[in-house]
Scaffold this motif. Structure first.
Motif, PDB file in Angstrom:
ATOM      1  N   SER A   1       0.807  -1.230   0.005  1.00 33.53           N
ATOM      2  CA  SER A   1      -0.282   0.122   0.034  1.00 33.53           C
ATOM      3  C   SER A   1       1.239   1.519  -0.185  1.00 33.53           C
ATOM      4  O   SER A   1       0.265   2.353  -0.241  1.00 33.53           O
TER       5      SER A   1
ATOM      6  N   SER B   1      -4.122   5.945  -2.046  1.00 32.77           N
ATOM      7  CA  SER B   1      -3.144   5.153  -1.509  1.00 32.77           C
ATOM      8  C   SER B   1      -3.821   5.065  -0.033  1.00 32.77           C
ATOM      9  O   SER B   1      -3.443   3.848   0.897  1.00 32.77           O
TER      10      SER B   1
ATOM     11  N   GLU C   1      -2.707   2.402  -7.235  1.00 34.15           N
ATOM     12  CA  GLU C   1      -3.655   1.823  -6.232  1.00 34.15           C
ATOM     13  C   GLU C   1      -5.190   2.035  -6.001  1.00 34.15           C
ATOM     14  O   GLU C   1      -5.417   1.539  -5.814  1.00 34.15           O
TER      15      GLU C   1
END
Length: 336
Positions: free
Chosen positions: A28, A185, A263
């Motif tokens: 992540s 993110s 993401e």
């Protein structure tokens, strides 16, 4: 009645969740760090915050239920659960040490299944008897499907972004994409927490059932999700820098624009799989998404040698974890 073995199993399960956090933190934060939107320290705090925030949204625990039902209830004992956890923790630490972005999810599932199969074989049953094949097939199929879905979605999102911003001033666009990467993110960390914390919740739940603390149809005690989400968030804060380099730069060079695409695609894919109660690998998903943004430039932009090595790690994770758990169970069977 709470037994010593149950306490040990719960502690190991929470430890695995913590390790999962720092093992998968790179998934992540890799792109947001490699594009220098956040420093590594800022990134892990950001990711940890949204890992835990998932607790307040994911309250159906469908993924936990899938993991809990991977092994048939008649073949679940405390020693089976303990052997699976020991194997999963061992493989996770091994792959973390060598910077291999393997799947914590599949490590846990493979260990649980391998210990259950060993128990079945020692008692005159077949491996098929020990497993709920419908759940196993769902998990195995998404080893392939999750990265492909992530890749397709990331290609689509990246192409849309490129076309929408083609007339923008490069410096202005770069500034906005760096801001948007904070959002993407966060979304990926949120989805990661919601999917991965539930896998350990499923293991703790079956341990409570196997110890007769709760019934097989009872609701999960409220302390279980709180502890699991806290452990994965604390683990994320601990880092995982060995894997950041692989995910953030070795597969393909990622810009802020492409980071947003990868993401966002990863978060969408994890959200879809959670909705359908499928425990997938965040590692596999974000890797597929990063490959997708690379493909929008050209096929050669993806370092396929690195990618093939990752795929081997994916293929081997479940069988290696299962074999390791079987060996641990055999050793435990001799001494306990």
């Amino acid at each position: 009645m709470v037994t010593t073995l149950l306490v040990i199993v719960v502690i190991l399960a929470v430890l695995f969740d913590y390790i999962n956090g720092f093992h998968d933190a790179a998934n992540s934060i890799a792109t947001v760090v490699s594009t220098k939107v956040l420093s590594p320290f800022q990134a892990v705090l950001w990711a940890a915050l949204f890992n835990f925030a998932a607790y307040f949204y994911f309250d159906d625990h469908k993924v936990a239920n899938t993991v809990a039902k991977t092994v048939v209830e008649n073949f679940i004992t405390m020693h089976v659960i303990l052997a699976g956890l020991v194997a999963a923790i061992t493989w996770n630490l091994f792959t973390w040490y060598y910077g291999i972005p393997s799947s914590s999810s599949h490590t846990l599932i493979g260990g649980f299944a391998g210990a259950g199969i060993t128990y079945a074989l020692l008692n005159g049953y077949t491996p098929v008897d020990a497993l709920n094949l419908g759940y196993v097939f769902k998990i195995l199929s998404f080893i392939v499907l999750a990265p492909i879905i992530g890749m397709i979605i990331s290609v689509i999102i990246t192409l849309i972004i490129i076309n929408l911003s083609r007339w923008s001033k490069p410096s202005t666009a770069e500034k906005w994409f760096k801001r948007l990467q904070l959002v993407s993110s966060a979304a990926l960390s949120f989805a990661h927490g919601g999917n991965d914390a539930q896998k350990v919740m499923g293991i703790i739940y079956v341990a409570l059932v196997a110890s007769n603390v709760i019934g097989s149809n009872d609701h999960m005690p409220e302390w279980v999700p709180i502890v699991c989400y806290s452990a994965i968030a604390l683990g994320t804060m601990s880092g995982g820098w060995r894997i950041v380099k692989t995910m953030g730069s070795r597969i393909t060079k990622v810009t802020a624009l492409e980071g947003v695409g990868a993401e966002t695609a990863g978060a969408i894919t994890l959200g879809i799989t959670e909705h359908f109660a499928i425990p997938v690998s965040t590692t596999h998903t974000i890797t597929g998404s990063i490959i997708g943004v690379g493909l929008t430039k050209r096929v050669s932009a993806v370092r396929w040698g690195v990618t093939i090595n990752l795929i081997w790690a994916w293929v081997l994770t479940i069988p290696v974890s299962a074999i390791l758990a079987g060996l641990v169970y055999l050793i435990m069977n001799l001494f306990l």
